[in-house]
Design a protein around this motif. Structure first.
Motif, PDB file in Angstrom:
ATOM      1  N   GLY A 146      -2.798  10.766   6.287  1.00  0.00           N
ATOM      2  CA  GLY A 146      -1.814   9.965   7.157  1.00  0.00           C
ATOM      3  C   GLY A 146      -1.167   9.337   5.383  1.00  0.00           C
ATOM      4  O   GLY A 146      -1.022   9.958   4.535  1.00  0.00           O
ATOM      5  N   THR A 147      -0.071   8.455   5.705  1.00  0.00           N
ATOM      6  CA  THR A 147       0.783   7.691   4.893  1.00  0.00           C
ATOM      7  C   THR A 147       0.545   6.382   4.485  1.00  0.00           C
ATOM      8  O   THR A 147       0.093   6.165   5.863  1.00  0.00           O
ATOM      9  N   TYR A 148      -0.489   6.444   3.184  1.00  0.00           N
ATOM     10  CA  TYR A 148      -0.718   4.488   3.739  1.00  0.00           C
ATOM     11  C   TYR A 148       0.349   3.954   2.552  1.00  0.00           C
ATOM     12  O   TYR A 148       1.076   4.516   1.557  1.00  0.00           O
ATOM     13  N   LYS A 149       0.544   2.782   3.003  1.00  0.00           N
ATOM     14  CA  LYS A 149       1.589   1.948   2.375  1.00  0.00           C
ATOM     15  C   LYS A 149       0.986   0.844   1.489  1.00  0.00           C
ATOM     16  O   LYS A 149      -0.286  -0.095   2.560  1.00  0.00           O
ATOM     17  N   LEU A 150       1.118   0.049   1.041  1.00  0.00           N
ATOM     18  CA  LEU A 150       0.876  -1.413   0.108  1.00  0.00           C
ATOM     19  C   LEU A 150       2.632  -1.868  -0.011  1.00  0.00           C
ATOM     20  O   LEU A 150       2.876  -1.501  -1.017  1.00  0.00           O
ATOM     21  N   ALA A 151       2.540  -3.133   0.056  1.00  0.00           N
ATOM     22  CA  ALA A 151       3.265  -4.240  -0.954  1.00  0.00           C
ATOM     23  C   ALA A 151       3.645  -5.801  -0.916  1.00  0.00           C
ATOM     24  O   ALA A 151       2.676  -5.815  -0.476  1.00  0.00           O
ATOM     25  N   GLU A 152       3.192  -5.769  -1.869  1.00  0.00           N
ATOM     26  CA  GLU A 152       3.157  -7.686  -2.268  1.00  0.00           C
ATOM     27  C   GLU A 152       4.242  -8.341  -1.763  1.00  0.00           C
ATOM     28  O   GLU A 152       5.192  -8.052  -1.467  1.00  0.00           O
ATOM     29  N   THR A 153       3.606  -9.338  -1.209  1.00  0.00           N
ATOM     30  CA  THR A 153       4.898 -10.002  -0.090  1.00  0.00           C
ATOM     31  C   THR A 153       5.828 -11.396  -0.919  1.00  0.00           C
ATOM     32  O   THR A 153       6.813 -11.832  -0.460  1.00  0.00           O
ATOM     33  N   GLY A 154       5.128 -11.120  -1.886  1.00  0.00           N
ATOM     34  CA  GLY A 154       5.870 -12.811  -3.266  1.00  0.00           C
ATOM     35  C   GLY A 154       6.338 -11.972  -4.410  1.00  0.00           C
ATOM     36  O   GLY A 154       6.506 -11.044  -4.882  1.00  0.00           O
ATOM     37  N   TYR A 155       7.671 -12.555  -4.787  1.00  0.00           N
ATOM     38  CA  TYR A 155       8.545 -12.091  -5.639  1.00  0.00           C
ATOM     39  C   TYR A 155       8.408 -12.569  -7.370  1.00  0.00           C
ATOM     40  O   TYR A 155       8.006 -13.837  -7.066  1.00  0.00           O
ATOM     41  N   ASP A 156       7.793 -12.079  -8.156  1.00  0.00           N
ATOM     42  CA  ASP A 156       7.585 -12.592  -9.364  1.00  0.00           C
ATOM     43  C   ASP A 156       8.073 -12.257 -10.392  1.00  0.00           C
ATOM     44  O   ASP A 156       8.627 -10.953 -10.657  1.00  0.00           O
ATOM     45  N   VAL A 203       5.964  -5.291  -5.840  1.00  0.00           N
ATOM     46  CA  VAL A 203       5.191  -3.902  -5.770  1.00  0.00           C
ATOM     47  C   VAL A 203       5.629  -3.500  -4.469  1.00  0.00           C
ATOM     48  O   VAL A 203       5.348  -4.424  -3.398  1.00  0.00           O
ATOM     49  N   GLU A 204       5.922  -2.257  -4.453  1.00  0.00           N
ATOM     50  CA  GLU A 204       5.862  -1.275  -3.529  1.00  0.00           C
ATOM     51  C   GLU A 204       5.543   0.199  -3.723  1.00  0.00           C
ATOM     52  O   GLU A 204       5.688   0.678  -4.805  1.00  0.00           O
ATOM     53  N   MET A 205       4.406   0.646  -3.089  1.00  0.00           N
ATOM     54  CA  MET A 205       3.135   1.438  -3.320  1.00  0.00           C
ATOM     55  C   MET A 205       3.076   2.538  -2.405  1.00  0.00           C
ATOM     56  O   MET A 205       3.103   2.014  -0.890  1.00  0.00           O
ATOM     57  N   SER A 232       0.999  13.404  -2.512  1.00  0.00           N
ATOM     58  CA  SER A 232       1.944  12.432  -2.784  1.00  0.00           C
ATOM     59  C   SER A 232       1.917  11.134  -3.335  1.00  0.00           C
ATOM     60  O   SER A 232       0.927   9.636  -2.564  1.00  0.00           O
ATOM     61  N   THR A 233       2.380  10.297  -4.243  1.00  0.00           N
ATOM     62  CA  THR A 233       2.042   8.739  -4.306  1.00  0.00           C
ATOM     63  C   THR A 233       3.509   8.344  -4.631  1.00  0.00           C
ATOM     64  O   THR A 233       4.287   8.889  -5.275  1.00  0.00           O
ATOM     65  N   THR A 234       4.057   6.939  -4.478  1.00  0.00           N
ATOM     66  CA  THR A 234       5.179   6.355  -5.048  1.00  0.00           C
ATOM     67  C   THR A 234       4.591   4.930  -5.156  1.00  0.00           C
ATOM     68  O   THR A 234       4.158   4.319  -4.833  1.00  0.00           O
ATOM     69  N   TYR A 235       5.573   4.084  -6.365  1.00  0.00           N
ATOM     70  CA  TYR A 235       5.026   3.096  -6.684  1.00  0.00           C
ATOM     71  C   TYR A 235       6.097   2.788  -7.939  1.00  0.00           C
ATOM     72  O   TYR A 235       7.301   3.460  -7.998  1.00  0.00           O
TER      73      TYR A 235
END
Length: 309
Positions: free
Chosen positions: A66-76, A81-83, A94-97
């Motif tokens: 499957g494809t798994y995603k992660l994202a920060e909710t706040g801008y610092d 980050v989006e990953m 494959s990976t993205t970051y």
């Protein structure tokens, strides 16, 4: 992915270059800086990477396709980050970051940021972002082997924390985007994490208490099947101390004290002679801090991967 679900993790017994991320009242994940933990080389290699990849896995859940995603909710500092990570046939294919601004523009395209950071640390986002992503693709689920980029220690730490959480999601087969509330303050409460599998007779149990928005207590330990602390194992203490100069009776309390004092896992120094345990501590502290930022007090159960000798 909600922490209320039983989640899983990569082996931390084999860990050796670990990392750091969101801590304190807001995550350090988006900060780029060098620290006392950096070296003169551009990349700090993990001493355990070869061992972990060549040894046979004896415990820990497999990755589900499957494809798994992660994202920060706040801008610092203007970025978050989006990953993502894709698993095919049980392996990371494959990976993205990246760090992106509110317009979706990559930090690697920010010439001023690149110039400023590179002049201070010797490396900028145009170098460390692809380097970290490349290392993740190379090492797969063995997050311990991901190299820390010198000069981008905090970002490397955040990367490894987030890579770890993606691996956990893949072990659980949970494809819901993981929201990291990186700019939120920690909520009061007691947050708990436990490893599922024993390695060398022990597994990690970790509780962290937050009071008035700050970490007031850190209870990190290794326990055997009878619940006995490794700090009480006289033979283990004697053997380890003879080899490395420090034993669990010293390094475990030292790590706990440092987290309360620093309020930031990224700033907890590795205890000389207990590098792998120190790195395990930091990784799990980061996860508990993420839980505290989300205010989720459900126990995190880590199906840690264990490798045979």
């Amino acid at each position: 992915m909600k922490l209320s679900k039983t989640i899983t993790s990569i082996s931390l017994v084999a860990m050796s270059a670990m990392v750091l991320a969101a801590c304190g009242n807001s995550s350090s994940s988006s900060k780029d800086s060098s620290s006392s933990k950096t070296s003169s080389s551009k990349v700090e290699k993990s001493s355990s990477s070869k061992a972990a990849t060549t040894q046979k896995q004896v415990a820990g859940g497999a990755l589900k396709d499957g494809t798994y995603k992660l994202a920060e909710t706040g801008y610092d500092h203007g970025y978050k980050v989006e990953m993502s990570m894709t698993v095919k046939d049980g392996k990371i294919s494959s990976t993205t970051y990246d760090y992106v601004d509110k317009n979706g523009k990559s930090k690697t395209k920010d010439a001023d940021y690149e110039k400023n950071m590179k002049s201070k640390t010797g490396v900028g986002p145009a170098e460390y972002i692809p380097e970290l992503n490349k290392s993740f693709q190379k090492n797969g689920a063995n997050v311990a082997a991901i190299d820390v980029v010198s000069g981008a220690t905090d970002s490397s730490a955040a990367f490894k924390n987030y890579a770890q959480q993606l691996v956990q999601a893949a072990q659980a087969g949970d494809t819901k985007t993981i929201d990291i509330k990186n700019t939120d303050k920690m909520k009061d409460g007691t947050y708990t994490l436990e490893e599922k599998n024993y390695s060398h007779g022990y597994r990690v149990v970790f509780t962290m208490t937050v009071k008035d928005g700050k970490i007031s207590k850190s209870g990190y330990d290794y326990v055997d099947k009878n619940g006995k602390s490794k700090t009480k194992d006289a033979n283990y203490e004697k053997s380890m101390k003879a080899k490395t100069g420090v034993g669990p009776a010293e390094y475990i309390p030292k790590l706990n004290d440092a987290l309360v004092k620093k309020q930031n896992a990224a700033q907890v120094d590795v205890v000389s002679g207990a590098t792998e345990s120190s790195q395990t501590f930091v990784l799990y502290a980061d996860q508990l801090i993420n839980a505290a930022q989300a205010g989720n007090t459900n126990k995190i159960v880590v199906d840690n991967i264990v490798y045979g000798e």
